[in-house]
Design an enzyme around this catalytic site. Sequence first.
Site, short mmCIF file in Angstrom:
data_model
loop_
_atom_site.label_atom_id
_atom_site.label_comp_id
_atom_site.label_asym_id
_atom_site.label_seq_id
_atom_site.Cartn_x
_atom_site.Cartn_y
_atom_site.Cartn_z
N GLY A 16 -0.55 -2.21 6.37
CA GLY A 16 -0.42 -3.42 7.17
C GLY A 16 -1.67 -4.26 7.02
N THR A 74 0.83 -1.21 0.00
CA THR A 74 0.00 0.00 0.00
C THR A 74 0.87 1.26 0.00
OG1 THR A 74 -1.82 -1.07 1.10
CG2 THR A 74 -1.60 1.27 1.53
N VAL A 131 -12.83 -5.39 2.00
CA VAL A 131 -12.25 -4.06 2.00
C VAL A 131 -11.42 -3.91 3.28
CG1 VAL A 131 -12.75 -1.59 2.14
CG2 VAL A 131 -14.11 -3.04 0.62
N1 ASP Z 1 -3.74 -2.21 4.68
C1 ASP Z 1 -4.00 -2.79 3.39
C2 ASP Z 1 -5.23 -3.64 3.49
O1 ASP Z 1 -5.40 -4.36 4.44
C3 ASP Z 1 -2.88 -3.62 2.90
C4 ASP Z 1 -1.56 -2.93 2.84
O2 ASP Z 1 -1.26 -2.09 3.68
O3 ASP Z 1 -0.78 -3.24 1.93
O4 ASP Z 1 -6.00 -3.64 2.55
#
Ligand code: ASP
Length: 349
Positions: free
Chosen positions: A269, A217, A246
């Site tokens: 995360g 992300t 989501v």
């Molecule tokens: N936080 C994002 C999610 O759970 C994933 C990420 O941080 O890469 O969709």
Amino acid sequence: MKKKNLMTLGLAAMLLSSCQQKPKETTQEAQEQYVLAIHGGAGTILKKNMTDSLEQAYKVALEAALTAGYAQIKAGHSSLDAVEQAIFVLEDSPLFNAGKGAVFTNDGKNEMDASIMDGKNLAAGAVAAVTTIKNPIAAARAVMEKSEHVMLVGKGAEAFAKQAGLTLVDPSYFWTKQRWDALQKIKLEDSTQVQLDHDQKQSNRLGIVNKDSKFGTVGCVALDKQGNLAAGTSTGGMTNKKYGRVGDSPIIGAGTYADNATCAVSCTGWGEYYIRSVAAYSVSALMAYKGDNVVQASQAVIDRIGKMGGDGGMIAMDKNGHVAMPFNTEGMYRGTVDKDGNIKVEIYK
Ligand code: ASP
């Protein structure tokens, strides 16, 4: 006499405790004044698994995003403009799990989420589960500025983005070999793990394998010359996600938060943990109600997520340009620019 001794002792104890607390305060005070911080995800990012050329490619992309965001701040534009421009660069790069590099769902699609928040007036916008919007962060901003709503999802969000004049693309634009291969690998591991270890990890119950994961992300926090904070986050979510899952990224208060009175935060995360701990808002609340500084507050939230069994990181910036970038994973792609334009990029612990 006895009373006087006690008073002296009390004073000495107070002085001692204020001396003991000082290093923490000093760390915060001694910080540079930053105007922008970004992340490109946290996770199992180890130097031994990285080639020199890939590491270089990540650094170049992070620097390009910081440069784009800084140009906005330097020109006197808003922190929102800086956040959006920095995130455009990361969304357009196949290296990160957002926009062009978004991961695949279990049924082989790229479903993206994004959100943005203005610390000046607590305005916010978000989109979730969109598949045709080239830059989801622009759609989040359009929801904030051109609608009465905070979050739009799926086809409705795409229709709104079209009406707002944003660039729509065929879903095949988001296909990358690296992410496709990652889905195939995880699907294989998933079936083995379900048999061997079916009830041990929540990741299996969710149908998401978290082993060796990288949360790619992207996010940005910024402080403009007018003293306004803003935060934004954009993601493809987690590889192998199912059922319209989501995560935290498009949820205001979980993945993103900004309030001029406290801080701007963008998280990365394992989203379920960030939603359950209301991670981004918790940093702001610890600062507002407990008097923590941005370093203490963001570390406390990451520690709590760790205790819950979650992993990841976040970037946070306060109204004085102090930055904290805690994470409990092996690495986090991250970078900062200070007010004089000095860029710093880091990957590992
Ligand atoms: N936080 C994002 C999610 O759970 C994933 C990420 O941080 O890469 O969709």
